[in-house]
Design an enzyme around this catalytic site. Structure first.
Site, PDB file in Angstrom:
ATOM      1  N   ARG A  75       1.157  -7.296   7.025  1.00  0.00           N
ATOM      2  CA  ARG A  75       0.434  -8.476   6.556  1.00  0.00           C
ATOM      3  C   ARG A  75       0.303  -9.472   7.703  1.00  0.00           C
ATOM      4  NH1 ARG A  75      -0.644  -5.393   3.403  1.00  0.00           N
ATOM      5  NH2 ARG A  75      -0.516  -5.409   1.117  1.00  0.00           N
TER       6      ARG A  75
ATOM      7  N   HIS B 281      -8.461  -3.192   8.051  1.00  0.00           N
ATOM      8  CA  HIS B 281      -7.488  -2.926   6.981  1.00  0.00           C
ATOM      9  C   HIS B 281      -7.689  -1.536   6.376  1.00  0.00           C
ATOM     10  CE1 HIS B 281      -4.660  -5.108   3.958  1.00  0.00           C
ATOM     11  NE2 HIS B 281      -4.266  -3.861   4.210  1.00  0.00           N
TER      12      HIS B 281
ATOM     13  N   GLU C  19      -9.483 -11.864   4.512  1.00  0.00           N
ATOM     14  CA  GLU C  19     -10.232 -10.612   4.534  1.00  0.00           C
ATOM     15  C   GLU C  19     -11.288 -10.611   3.432  1.00  0.00           C
ATOM     16  OE1 GLU C  19      -7.609  -7.267   4.314  1.00  0.00           O
ATOM     17  OE2 GLU C  19      -6.414  -7.894   6.042  1.00  0.00           O
TER      18      GLU C  19
END
Length: 317
Positions: A229, A278, A258
């Site tokens: 994270r 991601h 994001e």
């Protein structure tokens, strides 16, 4: 039931083998992303079962208060993005092998400068960057020896690296039990690692746990990898310390906000950084397993026999 699935960016879910499980229900899939409460409230106003793909969209009280028909939120994994206790989860306890594999791919890509050399080759150049570095004999630091951290540590051992672990007492105890060395301190972990990989959950206690001072202790040849994270690293610290030369490289798969669109992120302009959008858990087999469990939860709920309920008291209400 009216089922809504959010944030299927790559329009993958309808192609999964598990998708027919919900063929008897009305399913709406959204491929774009929004955090706007009004927009989400409009999209979800008739939703009875909401499917979330990990932590892509925060579900907070201001939105939940407007979803009168919502009966179930179904997802896999942890749920810090959900501001309600009436949320089930799969609880399968399985490591995200896909995230561990991506982590290792980023390590090799960074040390051998594969993306940079690929772009140079496309531009007509040959071996255009400083020579890469091998992994054997180097030190791999694992910050957070949990399910994923343990898998990555195993990859490091297979590649002939010296593995150094650090984290909470229960995690370092497990690292010792698995035969890995525990760092003398957090400072030592950062100072001694040639590759430092973050595998911590993001909670209040871990937000910003990696400081500019921690990064400044790293070797100028070292790589920090974050597939966990973005909030684990203090805001702005990674960009600043990379410019200062310690660590020398970074590979990241996660960002504070994001999705990152339009190429607007400071790390994307840095030659010593590899960035991925991601992709950690975004892999077909893992997504198949995740969504199969999520759909099973919805079907069980629809049949009056809920499973994996996080707060059984909600059923009594």
């Amino acid at each position: 039931m009216n089922i809504t699935i959010l944030d299927d960016y790559q329009d993958t879910i309808r192609t999964l083998a598990c998708y027919p499980k919900v063929s008897g229900h009305k399913v709406t899939i959204w491929n774009d992303h929004t955090k706007d409460v009004d927009t989400l409230a409009g999209r979800l106003k008739d939703t009875e079962a909401l499917v979330l793909i990990r932590e892509r969209t925060p579900i907070r009280a201001p939105l939940l208060d407007r979803l009168d028909k919502l009966r179930l939120i179904s997802q896999a994994g942890v749920f810090p993005h959900i501001d309600v206790e009436a949320c089930p989860r799969t609880g399968r306890g399985r490591p995200s092998y896909a995230t561990a594999e991506l982590t290792w791919g980023l390590v090799i890509a960074a040390f051998r400068r594969i993306p940079q050399e690929m772009n140079a080759l496309r531009a007509g150049k040959w071996q255009a960057y400083p020579i890469g570095i091998g992994l054997r004999g180097k030190t791999l630091g694992i910050y957070g020896y949990g399910k994923i951290g343990a898998v990555v540590a195993g990859y490091g051992k297979a590649f002939g690296m010296n593995v150094l672990a650090w984290g909470r007492e229960n995690s370092v105890s497990q690292a010792r039990a698995d035969g890995f060395t525990v760092a003398a301190s957090k400072d030592a972990l950062f100072a001694e690692s040639d590759v430092l990989s973050l595998h911590l959950r993001l909670i209040d206690a871990t937000r910003g746990i990696v400081t500019a001072g921690d990064l400044a202790r790293m070797k100028p040849t070292a790589l920090i990898v974050n597939t966990s994270r973005a909030g684990l690293i203090a805001p702005g610290a990674l960009e600043a310390e990379l410019r200062a030369g310690r660590p020398g490289m970074a590979a990241v798969d996660v960002y504070e906000d994001e999705p990152v669109l339009g190429g607007r992120h400071p790390l994307l302009s840095m030659d010593n950084v590899i960035c991925a959008p991601h992709l950690g858990y975004v892999e077909r087999d893992g997504l198949e397993l995740m969504l199969a469990g999520i759909f099973e939860q919805i079907l069980a709920f629809a049949n009056g026999k809920p499973i994996n309920v996080q707060n059984p008291e909600a059923l009594r209400r």
